[in-house]
Design an enzyme around this catalytic site. Structure first.
Site, mmCIF file in Angstrom:
data_model
loop_
_atom_site.group_PDB
_atom_site.id
_atom_site.type_symbol
_atom_site.label_atom_id
_atom_site.label_comp_id
_atom_site.label_asym_id
_atom_site.label_seq_id
_atom_site.Cartn_x
_atom_site.Cartn_y
_atom_site.Cartn_z
ATOM 1 C CG ASP A 118 -105.850 31.297 75.355
ATOM 2 O OD1 ASP A 118 -106.606 32.141 75.887
ATOM 3 O OD2 ASP A 118 -104.673 31.555 75.021
ATOM 4 C CG ASN A 170 -107.298 33.777 83.841
ATOM 5 O OD1 ASN A 170 -107.671 32.611 83.667
ATOM 6 N ND2 ASN A 170 -106.462 34.366 82.982
HETATM 7 C C1 IPE Z 1 -104.887 30.273 80.182
HETATM 8 O O1 IPE Z 1 -105.206 31.270 79.273
HETATM 9 C C2 IPE Z 1 -105.946 30.208 81.251
HETATM 10 C C3 IPE Z 1 -107.250 29.672 80.848
HETATM 11 C C4 IPE Z 1 -107.548 29.222 79.672
HETATM 12 C C5 IPE Z 1 -108.244 29.636 81.898
HETATM 13 P P1 IPE Z 1 -104.634 32.757 79.419
HETATM 14 O O2 IPE Z 1 -105.221 33.548 78.329
HETATM 15 O O3 IPE Z 1 -104.861 33.254 80.814
HETATM 16 O O4 IPE Z 1 -103.074 32.528 79.228
HETATM 17 P P2 IPE Z 1 -101.906 33.543 78.815
HETATM 18 O O5 IPE Z 1 -102.127 34.798 79.622
HETATM 19 O O6 IPE Z 1 -102.032 33.798 77.359
HETATM 20 O O7 IPE Z 1 -100.654 32.825 79.154
HETATM 21 C C1 IPE Z 2 -109.709 31.947 77.624
HETATM 22 O O1 IPE Z 2 -109.880 32.929 76.668
HETATM 23 C C2 IPE Z 2 -110.686 32.068 78.763
HETATM 24 C C3 IPE Z 2 -110.070 32.499 80.031
HETATM 25 C C4 IPE Z 2 -108.792 32.696 80.238
HETATM 26 C C5 IPE Z 2 -110.977 32.715 81.155
HETATM 27 P P1 IPE Z 2 -109.204 34.341 76.798
HETATM 28 O O2 IPE Z 2 -110.127 35.250 77.527
HETATM 29 O O3 IPE Z 2 -107.846 34.240 77.403
HETATM 30 O O4 IPE Z 2 -109.115 34.773 75.291
HETATM 31 P P2 IPE Z 2 -107.940 35.554 74.581
HETATM 32 O O5 IPE Z 2 -106.675 34.769 74.821
HETATM 33 O O6 IPE Z 2 -107.874 36.912 75.195
HETATM 34 O O7 IPE Z 2 -108.341 35.577 73.154
HETATM 35 MG MG MG Z 3 -105.989 34.003 76.598
#
Ligand code: IPE
Ligand code: IPE
Ligand code: MG
Length: 226
Positions: free
Chosen positions: A11, A59
């Protein structure tokens, strides 16, 4: 303390990009480079299983542009990196619901799984369109045979996407949040949790080793007395 299975919630890609005034997609691109380095490190350390949270069932709520970019990145990676997996003797599996993914990705996932199935090094599970709740519901739908009163946890485990894979020992989450976000709900029942504020694109093999060091100091009781 031995570690059989590490699960990583990668993340912070979006925030990494935003902090630099870049588009979120740039963060995902950098994040892919990090993922490769960490997989390579896990393979070098002979860690039997590593599961990467690539794209959750939640997502899809993101913009069409971001979802489309991620799907494109996943497809390109699968097509281009067979040699990387082969060179490191890595077996690749997919977990998650394949049917809802773009047809081309379904094909690439099946292809890379087939072409790497005979390798004996680290197994990498790519969680794409993966949700722990979804996985459990899909497992329930597969129930057949035995009367339900006789169903055991071991029987049920065979119906999960991770059938045959040991439970998670350590969950690493980058980006500072302290939640599972629907990742491997069943398999993490007794996992150790490690959260770091480091954003995924900044996460290095040295950070990975810090997580392993932290894990090595934990006392796992599994409900018993140690
Ligand atoms: C978890 O991250 C999913 C992945 C890393 C693929 P998110 O960014 O989707 O999680 P939340 O929304 O902060 O819980
Ligand atoms: C994780 O990074 C990747 C996916 C969930 C696909 P994020 O895209 O959630 O990054 P933040 O949490 O918005 O910084
Ligand atoms: Mg995220």
């Amino acid at each position: 303390m031995t570690v059989q299975h590490i699960a990583v919630i990668m993340d912070g890609n979006g925030r990494w990009a935003q902090q630099r005034g870049l588009a979120r997609t740039k963060g995902h691109q950098e994040g892919l480079e990090t993922a490769k380095k960490i997989v390579k490190t896990a393979a070098d350390l002979h860690i039997p299983y590593i599961t990467l949270y690539v794209f959750s069932t939640e997502n899809w709520k993101r913009t069409e542009g971001e979802v489309g970019f991620l799907m494109g990145l996943i497809q390109k990676h699968l097509r281009a990196e067979l040699a990387f997996y082969a060179a490191n003797s890595i077996r690749v599996r997919h977990i998650g619901e394949a049917a809802a993914l773009p047809r081309e990705i379904q094909v690439e996932l099946a292809d890379i799984a087939a072409k790497t199935a005979h390798y004996t090094g680290t197994t990498v599970q790519l969680a794409i369109n993966y949700g722990g709740r979804d996985e459990i519901v899909r497992a329930v739908r597969k129930l057949s045979g035995k009367p339900l009163e006789e169903l055991t946890e071991a029987d049920f485990e065979q119906l999960l996407d991770t059938a045959g894979v040991p439970p998670v020992d350590l969950v690493i989450r980058t980006g500072g949040e302290k939640r599972l976000s629907n990742f491997l709900l069943w398999q993490t029942a007794y996992a150790e949790f490690y959260s770091t504020d480091v954003l995924w694109p900044d996460f290095t093999p040295a950070h990975f080793m810090e997580a392993l060091d932290s894990y090595a100091k934990r006392t796992r009781r599994f409900g018993g007395i140690v």
